[in-house]
Write a protein that holds these residues in place. Structure first.
Motif, PDB file in Angstrom:
ATOM      1  N   CYS A  76       0.810  -1.219   0.000  1.00  0.00           N
ATOM      2  CA  CYS A  76       0.000   0.000   0.000  1.00  0.00           C
ATOM      3  C   CYS A  76       0.846   1.273   0.000  1.00  0.00           C
ATOM      4  CB  CYS A  76      -0.982  -0.007   1.168  1.00  0.00           C
ATOM      5  SG  CYS A  76      -0.213  -0.023   2.806  1.00  0.00           S
ATOM      6  N   HIS A 126      -2.381   0.824   6.957  1.00  0.00           N
ATOM      7  CA  HIS A 126      -2.737   0.834   5.531  1.00  0.00           C
ATOM      8  C   HIS A 126      -2.956   2.270   5.069  1.00  0.00           C
ATOM      9  CE1 HIS A 126      -4.063  -1.173   1.886  1.00  0.00           C
ATOM     10  NE2 HIS A 126      -5.123  -0.392   1.837  1.00  0.00           N
ATOM     11  N   GLY A 128      -4.336   4.635   1.412  1.00  0.00           N
ATOM     12  CA  GLY A 128      -4.924   4.664   0.078  1.00  0.00           C
ATOM     13  C   GLY A 128      -4.954   6.092  -0.443  1.00  0.00           C
ATOM     14  N   ILE A 140     -11.245   4.994  -3.254  1.00  0.00           N
ATOM     15  CA  ILE A 140      -9.792   5.093  -3.149  1.00  0.00           C
ATOM     16  C   ILE A 140      -9.111   4.131  -4.114  1.00  0.00           C
ATOM     17  CG2 ILE A 140      -9.910   5.798  -0.727  1.00  0.00           C
ATOM     18  CD1 ILE A 140      -8.842   2.970  -0.002  1.00  0.00           C
ATOM     19  N   HIS A 142      -5.849   1.733  -3.929  1.00  0.00           N
ATOM     20  CA  HIS A 142      -4.920   1.196  -2.931  1.00  0.00           C
ATOM     21  C   HIS A 142      -4.452  -0.188  -3.354  1.00  0.00           C
ATOM     22  CE1 HIS A 142      -7.851  -1.446  -0.533  1.00  0.00           C
ATOM     23  NE2 HIS A 142      -8.594  -0.887  -1.455  1.00  0.00           N
ATOM     24  N   SER A 144      -4.353  -3.783  -2.271  1.00  0.00           N
ATOM     25  CA  SER A 144      -4.970  -4.757  -1.377  1.00  0.00           C
ATOM     26  C   SER A 144      -4.097  -6.011  -1.337  1.00  0.00           C
ATOM     27  CB  SER A 144      -6.367  -5.096  -1.910  1.00  0.00           C
ATOM     28  OG  SER A 144      -6.841  -6.285  -1.362  1.00  0.00           O
ATOM     29  N   TRP A 160     -13.277  -1.820   5.912  1.00  0.00           N
ATOM     30  CA  TRP A 160     -12.425  -0.644   5.777  1.00  0.00           C
ATOM     31  C   TRP A 160     -12.921   0.526   6.623  1.00  0.00           C
ATOM     32  CZ3 TRP A 160      -7.812  -1.469   4.541  1.00  0.00           C
ATOM     33  CH2 TRP A 160      -7.470  -2.418   3.584  1.00  0.00           C
TER      34      TRP A 160
END
Length: 173
Positions: A76, A126, A128, A140, A142, A144, A160
């Motif tokens: 990420c 994390h 994003g 977003i 990002h 994963s 999330w």
């Protein structure tokens, strides 16, 4: 060359330099992404759109912990580092340190190109890039761990939303 906020960025065509505000360094680079673009200055909203478009083009690249390039994959924070670096904006290489960069803002105030951070018990796990944030939800880009680079509306995902902590404006504009 350091410039003011009125002439922040110029897209890259050939080996033209990007101009941006003084806290960053001037760099030159070239990629297929910019081929065919003019050297006209980009306004801050355009820079934000360029960032998310470039991030979105990484869709499908596999997830690899600790990696930050298309060939090996992205985690990420590596994806954020890669995308911002493309526009000569240096940010830290891990999510926890990225969360300390820029100005912290409420998620409701996050705009296209801002970063959003996730975590639990005070730690960030994390990050994003905000694609859009409107009445349709928070979308977003990002990386994963299960699906690689994706674009998704996290407002519709309890997983999330429970972990969402805050956003940060890295660009300063």
């Amino acid at each position: 060359m350091a410039v003011g906020f009125s002439t922040l960025f110029s897209p890259i065509s050939g080996n033209a330099a990007i101009a941006y505000h003084s806290e960053f360094q001037t760099k030159t680079t070239e990629s297929q992404f910019e081929k065919g673009h003019s050297n006209a200055p980009i306004q801050s909203y355009q820079l934000r759109r360029h960032l998310v478009r470039y991030a979105s083009w990484q869709k499908g690249i596999r997830y690899r912990y600790g990696k930050k390039n298309r060939k090996e994959g992205f985690d990420c924070s590596g994806l954020m580092y890669y995308v911002y670096k493309r526009y000569a904006i240096e940010i830290p290489k891990n999510a926890q340190k990225q969360s300390l960069a820029g100005k912290r803002i409420a998620v409701t105030a996050a705009r296209t190109g801002d970063l959003v951070f996730f975590g639990y018990r005070g730690s960030i796990s994390h990050v994003g890039l905000v694609y859009s944030n409107d009445t349709s939800g928070l979308v977003i880009v990002h990386a994963s761990s299960s699906r690689g680079v994706v674009v998704e509306n996290i407002s519709k995902q309890p997983y999330w939303m429970r972990k969402l902590r805050f956003a940060a404006n890295i660009l300063g504009v």
